[in-house]
Motif scaffolding. Structure first.
Motif, PDB file in Angstrom:
ATOM      1  N   ALA A 169      11.217   5.265  -2.067  1.00 41.71           N
ATOM      2  CA  ALA A 169      10.587   5.979  -3.176  1.00 41.71           C
ATOM      3  C   ALA A 169       9.214   5.421  -3.532  1.00 41.71           C
ATOM      4  CB  ALA A 169      11.495   5.935  -4.409  1.00 41.71           C
ATOM      5  N   ASP A 170       8.772   4.382  -2.847  1.00 39.49           N
ATOM      6  CA  ASP A 170       7.440   3.808  -3.078  1.00 39.49           C
ATOM      7  C   ASP A 170       6.387   4.908  -2.922  1.00 39.49           C
ATOM      8  OD1 ASP A 170       5.037   2.378  -3.015  1.00 39.49           O
ATOM      9  OD2 ASP A 170       5.936   0.671  -1.979  1.00 39.49           O
ATOM     10  N   GLN A 171       5.560   5.086  -3.940  1.00 40.66           N
ATOM     11  CA  GLN A 171       4.579   6.164  -3.929  1.00 40.66           C
ATOM     12  C   GLN A 171       3.182   5.709  -3.502  1.00 40.66           C
ATOM     13  OE1 GLN A 171       5.296   9.347  -4.342  1.00 40.66           O
ATOM     14  NE2 GLN A 171       7.450   8.908  -4.745  1.00 40.66           N
ATOM     15  N   ARG A 172       3.008   4.458  -3.126  1.00 39.69           N
ATOM     16  CA  ARG A 172       1.686   3.994  -2.732  1.00 39.69           C
ATOM     17  C   ARG A 172       1.202   4.711  -1.475  1.00 39.69           C
ATOM     18  NH1 ARG A 172       2.515  -2.351  -2.504  1.00 39.69           N
ATOM     19  NH2 ARG A 172       4.615  -1.609  -1.938  1.00 39.69           N
ATOM     20  N   THR A 173      -0.078   4.963  -1.428  1.00 39.74           N
ATOM     21  CA  THR A 173      -0.684   5.606  -0.262  1.00 39.74           C
ATOM     22  C   THR A 173      -0.795   4.611   0.882  1.00 39.74           C
ATOM     23  OG1 THR A 173      -2.936   5.015  -0.885  1.00 39.74           O
ATOM     24  CG2 THR A 173      -2.026   7.074  -1.802  1.00 39.74           C
ATOM     25  N   LEU A 174      -1.088   5.123   2.081  1.00 42.76           N
ATOM     26  CA  LEU A 174      -1.288   4.235   3.221  1.00 42.76           C
ATOM     27  C   LEU A 174      -2.467   3.305   2.963  1.00 42.76           C
ATOM     28  CD1 LEU A 174      -0.618   3.274   6.046  1.00 42.76           C
ATOM     29  CD2 LEU A 174      -2.002   5.157   6.959  1.00 42.76           C
ATOM     30  N   ALA A 175      -3.524   3.804   2.315  1.00 43.68           N
ATOM     31  CA  ALA A 175      -4.678   2.952   2.007  1.00 43.68           C
ATOM     32  C   ALA A 175      -4.264   1.783   1.121  1.00 43.68           C
ATOM     33  CB  ALA A 175      -5.765   3.778   1.322  1.00 43.68           C
ATOM     34  N   GLN A 176      -3.423   2.032   0.138  1.00 46.36           N
ATOM     35  CA  GLN A 176      -2.967   0.966  -0.759  1.00 46.36           C
ATOM     36  C   GLN A 176      -2.061  -0.021  -0.033  1.00 46.36           C
ATOM     37  OE1 GLN A 176      -1.300   3.735  -3.627  1.00 46.36           O
ATOM     38  NE2 GLN A 176      -2.856   3.164  -5.153  1.00 46.36           N
ATOM     39  N   LEU A 177      -1.174   0.477   0.809  1.00 49.94           N
ATOM     40  CA  LEU A 177      -0.268  -0.402   1.549  1.00 49.94           C
ATOM     41  C   LEU A 177      -1.048  -1.254   2.551  1.00 49.94           C
ATOM     42  CD1 LEU A 177       2.539   2.234   2.181  1.00 49.94           C
ATOM     43  CD2 LEU A 177       2.790   0.158   0.792  1.00 49.94           C
ATOM     44  N   ALA A 178      -2.035  -0.660   3.207  1.00 52.10           N
ATOM     45  CA  ALA A 178      -2.840  -1.407   4.176  1.00 52.10           C
ATOM     46  C   ALA A 178      -3.684  -2.458   3.477  1.00 52.10           C
ATOM     47  CB  ALA A 178      -3.729  -0.441   4.961  1.00 52.10           C
ATOM     48  N   ALA A 179      -4.257  -2.109   2.323  1.00 52.34           N
ATOM     49  CA  ALA A 179      -5.094  -3.064   1.586  1.00 52.34           C
ATOM     50  C   ALA A 179      -4.293  -4.277   1.146  1.00 52.34           C
ATOM     51  CB  ALA A 179      -5.714  -2.374   0.376  1.00 52.34           C
ATOM     52  N   GLU A 180      -3.009  -4.083   0.884  1.00 51.73           N
ATOM     53  CA  GLU A 180      -2.164  -5.183   0.426  1.00 51.73           C
ATOM     54  C   GLU A 180      -2.048  -6.270   1.488  1.00 51.73           C
ATOM     55  OE1 GLU A 180       2.375  -5.097  -0.458  1.00 51.73           O
ATOM     56  OE2 GLU A 180       1.339  -4.491  -2.298  1.00 51.73           O
ATOM     57  N   ILE A 181      -2.164  -5.896   2.773  1.00 46.54           N
ATOM     58  CA  ILE A 181      -2.084  -6.906   3.838  1.00 46.54           C
ATOM     59  C   ILE A 181      -3.459  -7.164   4.460  1.00 46.54           C
ATOM     60  CG2 ILE A 181       0.337  -6.454   4.359  1.00 46.54           C
ATOM     61  CD1 ILE A 181      -0.583  -4.769   6.752  1.00 46.54           C
ATOM     62  N   GLY A 182      -4.498  -6.618   3.821  1.00 50.60           N
ATOM     63  CA  GLY A 182      -5.862  -6.908   4.263  1.00 50.60           C
ATOM     64  C   GLY A 182      -6.280  -6.216   5.540  1.00 50.60           C
ATOM     65  N   ILE A 183      -5.736  -5.030   5.807  1.00 48.51           N
ATOM     66  CA  ILE A 183      -6.058  -4.279   7.022  1.00 48.51           C
ATOM     67  C   ILE A 183      -6.597  -2.913   6.620  1.00 48.51           C
ATOM     68  CG2 ILE A 183      -5.148  -3.327   9.187  1.00 48.51           C
ATOM     69  CD1 ILE A 183      -5.110  -6.343   9.095  1.00 48.51           C
ATOM     70  N   GLY A 184      -7.502  -2.375   7.405  1.00 45.63           N
ATOM     71  CA  GLY A 184      -8.060  -1.068   7.125  1.00 45.63           C
ATOM     72  C   GLY A 184      -7.054   0.048   7.323  1.00 45.63           C
ATOM     73  N   GLU A 185      -7.149   1.095   6.506  1.00 51.80           N
ATOM     74  CA  GLU A 185      -6.236   2.231   6.587  1.00 51.80           C
ATOM     75  C   GLU A 185      -6.270   2.877   7.969  1.00 51.80           C
ATOM     76  OE1 GLU A 185      -5.535   6.605   4.471  1.00 51.80           O
ATOM     77  OE2 GLU A 185      -7.272   5.371   3.945  1.00 51.80           O
ATOM     78  N   ARG A 186      -7.466   3.037   8.542  1.00 48.78           N
ATOM     79  CA  ARG A 186      -7.581   3.707   9.840  1.00 48.78           C
ATOM     80  C   ARG A 186      -6.874   2.914  10.938  1.00 48.78           C
ATOM     81  NH1 ARG A 186     -13.824   6.020  10.210  1.00 48.78           N
ATOM     82  NH2 ARG A 186     -13.651   7.514   8.476  1.00 48.78           N
ATOM     83  N   THR A 187      -6.931   1.608  10.859  1.00 49.03           N
ATOM     84  CA  THR A 187      -6.264   0.773  11.868  1.00 49.03           C
ATOM     85  C   THR A 187      -4.762   0.993  11.838  1.00 49.03           C
ATOM     86  OG1 THR A 187      -7.992  -0.906  11.735  1.00 49.03           O
ATOM     87  CG2 THR A 187      -5.860  -1.593  12.637  1.00 49.03           C
ATOM     88  N   ILE A 188      -4.179   0.995  10.642  1.00 53.05           N
ATOM     89  CA  ILE A 188      -2.734   1.188  10.510  1.00 53.05           C
ATOM     90  C   ILE A 188      -2.353   2.612  10.921  1.00 53.05           C
ATOM     91  CG2 ILE A 188      -0.786   1.169   8.930  1.00 53.05           C
ATOM     92  CD1 ILE A 188      -1.888  -1.584   9.561  1.00 53.05           C
ATOM     93  N   ALA A 189      -3.166   3.583  10.505  1.00 53.61           N
ATOM     94  CA  ALA A 189      -2.885   4.974  10.858  1.00 53.61           C
ATOM     95  C   ALA A 189      -2.875   5.156  12.368  1.00 53.61           C
ATOM     96  CB  ALA A 189      -3.906   5.898  10.207  1.00 53.61           C
ATOM     97  N   ARG A 190      -3.847   4.536  13.046  1.00 56.45           N
ATOM     98  CA  ARG A 190      -3.932   4.645  14.504  1.00 56.45           C
ATOM     99  C   ARG A 190      -2.712   3.995  15.159  1.00 56.45           C
ATOM    100  NH1 ARG A 190      -8.767   3.297  14.721  1.00 56.45           N
ATOM    101  NH2 ARG A 190      -8.492   1.036  14.965  1.00 56.45           N
TER     102      ARG A 190
END
Length: 254
Positions: A169-190
């Motif tokens: 149920a976590d509503q955080r966006t991918l950008a927020q989840l990626a920022a939490e571990i210090g990685i760019g959203e595009r990198t995680i998405a790819r």
């Protein structure tokens, strides 16, 4: 609670008939690690809910569903909410399906499982053979889709996946989840697209549906399930479930 393969608990000793059945009460959370059998198996519980995992696929089995597991197929079995698991083992020479196959357990199939479980070695072999023949004829595959939930191999994407899996149920966006571990959203998405074959958004939808299935199997109302797995409205959950599975959630286990 984890255990090794359960054949030691339910020994497989096929006699002159094709099928042997036994019963095993499982507490909530009992899990049997990867194992296989020299016989075919029908995974089924007369009460409670079983889950079976084979590779990337997972089946949720309330009493209205059973899974045919071919001989030699490695699988994990677990109990949700406790389960009265039936050990149903079938001679490997018996031909039915070469792949794991989900089947409907109608009231008549349920009664035949009960009947064969009660029969003992003192009963007529002819009677057992007749009941088995009827049962094999009544095992019919269900027309529902099974999700394949593949975890990303990239360590950074896996951290994100594990975070979402712990709380669907976590509503955080991918950008927020990626920022939490210090990685760019595009990198995680790819990484999600490369490793799982689908986008992060669709992967999270599959995860939420997978989390919803045990709740639905346990009889929880669709509206409550929707909130538990992260949907703001029941209609949004029903739409996502129907799009990915092919039937609405209220019909999946009927």
């Amino acid at each position: 609670m984890s255990q090794n393969g359960h054949s030691a608990v339910l020994p497989i000793e096929l006699g002159p008939t094709a099928m042997v059945l036994g019963e095993l009460a499982l507490a909530d959370g009992v899990r049997f690690a990867d194992h296989e059998h020299p016989t075919h198996q029908i995974a089924w519980a007369s009460a409670g809910v079983l889950t079976v995992r084979i590779g990337e696929r997972q089946w949720i089995l309330p009493p209205t569903r059973a899974l045919w597991i071919p001989a030699g197929c490695a699988h994990q079995t677990a109990s949700l909410r406790g389960a009265a698991m039936r050990g149903i083992y079938i001679d490997a020479a018996t031909t039915k399906w070469a792949e794991p196959t989900l089947v409907s357990v109608t009231p008549l199939v349920h009664h035949l499982f009960d009947h064969l479980t009660r029969l003992s070695g003192r009963d007529s072999i002819a009677a057992r053979l007749r009941a088995e023949a009827v049962l094999f004829d009544l095992l019919i595959p269900t027309d529902v889709t099974t999700l394949r939930l593949r975890w990303p191999e990239d360590a950074r994407a896996r951290v994100v996946a594990d975070t979402v899996a712990r709380q669907p149920a976590d509503q955080r966006t991918l950008a927020q989840l990626a920022a939490e571990i210090g990685i760019g959203e595009r990198t995680i998405a790819r990484s999600f697209r490369t490793d799982t074959g689908i986008t992060f958004g669709r992967w999270r939808t599959h995860l939420r549906i997978a989390a919803a299935l045990p709740l639905l199997a346990d009889g929880m109302a669709v509206a409550r399930v929707a909130g538990r797995v992260g949907y703001s409205t029941p209609s949004a959950f029903v739409a996502a479930f129907s799009r990915e599975i092919g039937v609405p959630p209220g019909s999946y286990f009927r």
